[in-house]
Design a protein around this motif. Structure first.
Motif, PDB file in Angstrom:
ATOM      1  N   ALA A   1       0.827  -1.207   0.000  1.00  9.73           N
ATOM      2  CA  ALA A   1       0.000   0.000   0.000  1.00  9.73           C
ATOM      3  C   ALA A   1       0.862   1.259   0.000  1.00  9.73           C
ATOM      4  N   HIS A   2       1.912   1.259   0.816  1.00 10.32           N
ATOM      5  CA  HIS A   2       2.783   2.424   0.936  1.00 10.32           C
ATOM      6  C   HIS A   2       3.522   2.672  -0.368  1.00 10.32           C
ATOM      7  N   TYR A   3       4.043   1.614  -0.967  1.00 13.24           N
ATOM      8  CA  TYR A   3       4.790   1.772  -2.219  1.00 13.24           C
ATOM      9  C   TYR A   3       3.889   2.313  -3.338  1.00 13.24           C
ATOM     10  N   ILE A   4       2.685   1.765  -3.448  1.00 17.94           N
ATOM     11  CA  ILE A   4       1.770   2.219  -4.501  1.00 17.94           C
ATOM     12  C   ILE A   4       1.380   3.678  -4.275  1.00 17.94           C
ATOM     13  N   ALA A   5       1.096   4.031  -3.037  1.00 17.06           N
ATOM     14  CA  ALA A   5       0.712   5.420  -2.735  1.00 17.06           C
ATOM     15  C   ALA A   5       1.844   6.381  -3.089  1.00 17.06           C
ATOM     16  N   GLU A   6       3.071   5.996  -2.746  1.00 17.35           N
ATOM     17  CA  GLU A   6       4.211   6.855  -3.050  1.00 17.35           C
ATOM     18  C   GLU A   6       4.442   6.949  -4.551  1.00 17.35           C
ATOM     19  N   ALA A   7       4.300   5.829  -5.247  1.00 22.54           N
ATOM     20  CA  ALA A   7       4.504   5.825  -6.697  1.00 22.54           C
ATOM     21  C   ALA A   7       3.486   6.721  -7.407  1.00 22.54           C
ATOM     22  N   ARG A   8       2.246   6.647  -6.978  1.00 25.22           N
ATOM     23  CA  ARG A   8       1.211   7.466  -7.620  1.00 25.22           C
ATOM     24  C   ARG A   8       1.387   8.939  -7.294  1.00 25.22           C
TER      25      ARG A   8
END
Length: 282
Positions: free
Chosen positions: A273-280
């Motif tokens: 979740a954290h990685y996807i949020a940061e990527a977006r």
């Protein structure tokens, strides 16, 4: 409508794209590649992929034929042409065509190929169910840090996993897990320490791997880049893998043994979740 691909400066329908039968990427696997994820029509971690591409090219003594900005424009043009909202861009650079000879041709005339694949990345069902992993001997060459297209060992391993009903195979050398056939391997060990193989010529320096290690340290999780055995992985609280096109996927079973409670663990879920949020956001 046909997919548009890139070959040596030309954007063309995939059925019209051609390279020489004498291309060294075809004859020898004398080529390197990168796979960059696309979210919301934008490239994820692209600068890190460019840095790894530079390193791979340097290790095989091949000059980058297109500057970084040109590579970014190439990727963005393919994304736009093919209307990719979610998926990947594959880039391959070979030493180019030459009469078949093991020695490098001088001068080299690199072949540059790129294409897109549209696929769901966010709604990956394995993120909810977790994945099964099997272990296999690591039969690859000794320069796994180079993102080479010479991947017969990995392809054989992936097929072995498929035949056993598993998503991925983790390769084992000298008793320790090195990495997956197309992913980096992590465990949260019995003491709550996040562990993965240290960098070296024996594993690929994963771009997503690097991001997860950074996020773990920012969250105050104890991290050790230290090898782990299959037995330690089976006894771990959690296990997961990372890859550019999969982000983070929880491992719930290794060689038929349930990991933890046999369901995706909270740490793996949080990292995804954290990685996807940061990527977006970036």
């Amino acid at each position: 409508m046909s997919r548009i691909v890139y070959v040596n400066g030309a954007y063309q329908p995939e059925e019209e794209a051609k390279i020489s039968v004498f291309d060294r990427g075809f004859l020898f696997g004398d080529a390197v590649y990168e796979v960059t994820a696309v979210l919301d029509g934008r490239l994820v971690d692209f600068d890190a992929h460019l840095a790894r591409l530079d390193r791979s090219l340097k290790e095989i003594e091949l000059s980058l034929p297109i500057p970084h900005e040109g590579l970014r424009e190439l990727h963005e043009a393919l994304i736009a042409e093919n209307k990719v909202g979610e998926g990947i861009v594959y880039l391959q650079i070979s030493r180019g065509p030459a009469e078949r000879d093991f020695a490098y041709p001088e001068p080299a005339l690199p072949t540059v190929v790129a294409f897109t694949q549209s696929r769901p990345l966010l709604d990956n069902p394995y993120a909810e169910t977790g994945i099964k992993v099997v272990t296999i001997p690591d039969i690859r060459w000794k320069r796994r840090d180079i993102k080479s297209t010479s991947m017969l060992g990995q392809a054989m391993g992936k097929q072995a996993a498929k035949r056993q009903g598993a998503y991925e195979a983790w390769m084992v050398e000298d008793g320790f897990v090195t990495e997956g056939t197309s992913s980096s391997a992590f465990i949260l060990d019995a003491d709550g320490v996040l562990r993965t193989q240290p960098l070296g010529s024996h594993i690929l320096p994963g771009v997503t791997r690097r991001a997860i290690l950074r996020l773990a340290k920012e969250e105050g999780l104890r991290v050790e880049e230290r090898p782990f055995t299959v037995a330690e992985a089976i006894q771990a609280r959690e296990a997961f893998l990372t890859a550019a096109s999969a982000f983070v996927l929880p491992v719930i079973e290794i060689d038929g043994h349930a990991i933890g409670d046999g369901v995706p663990g909270p740490v793996a879920r949080a990292f995804r979740a954290h990685y996807i949020a940061e990527a977006r956001a970036s």
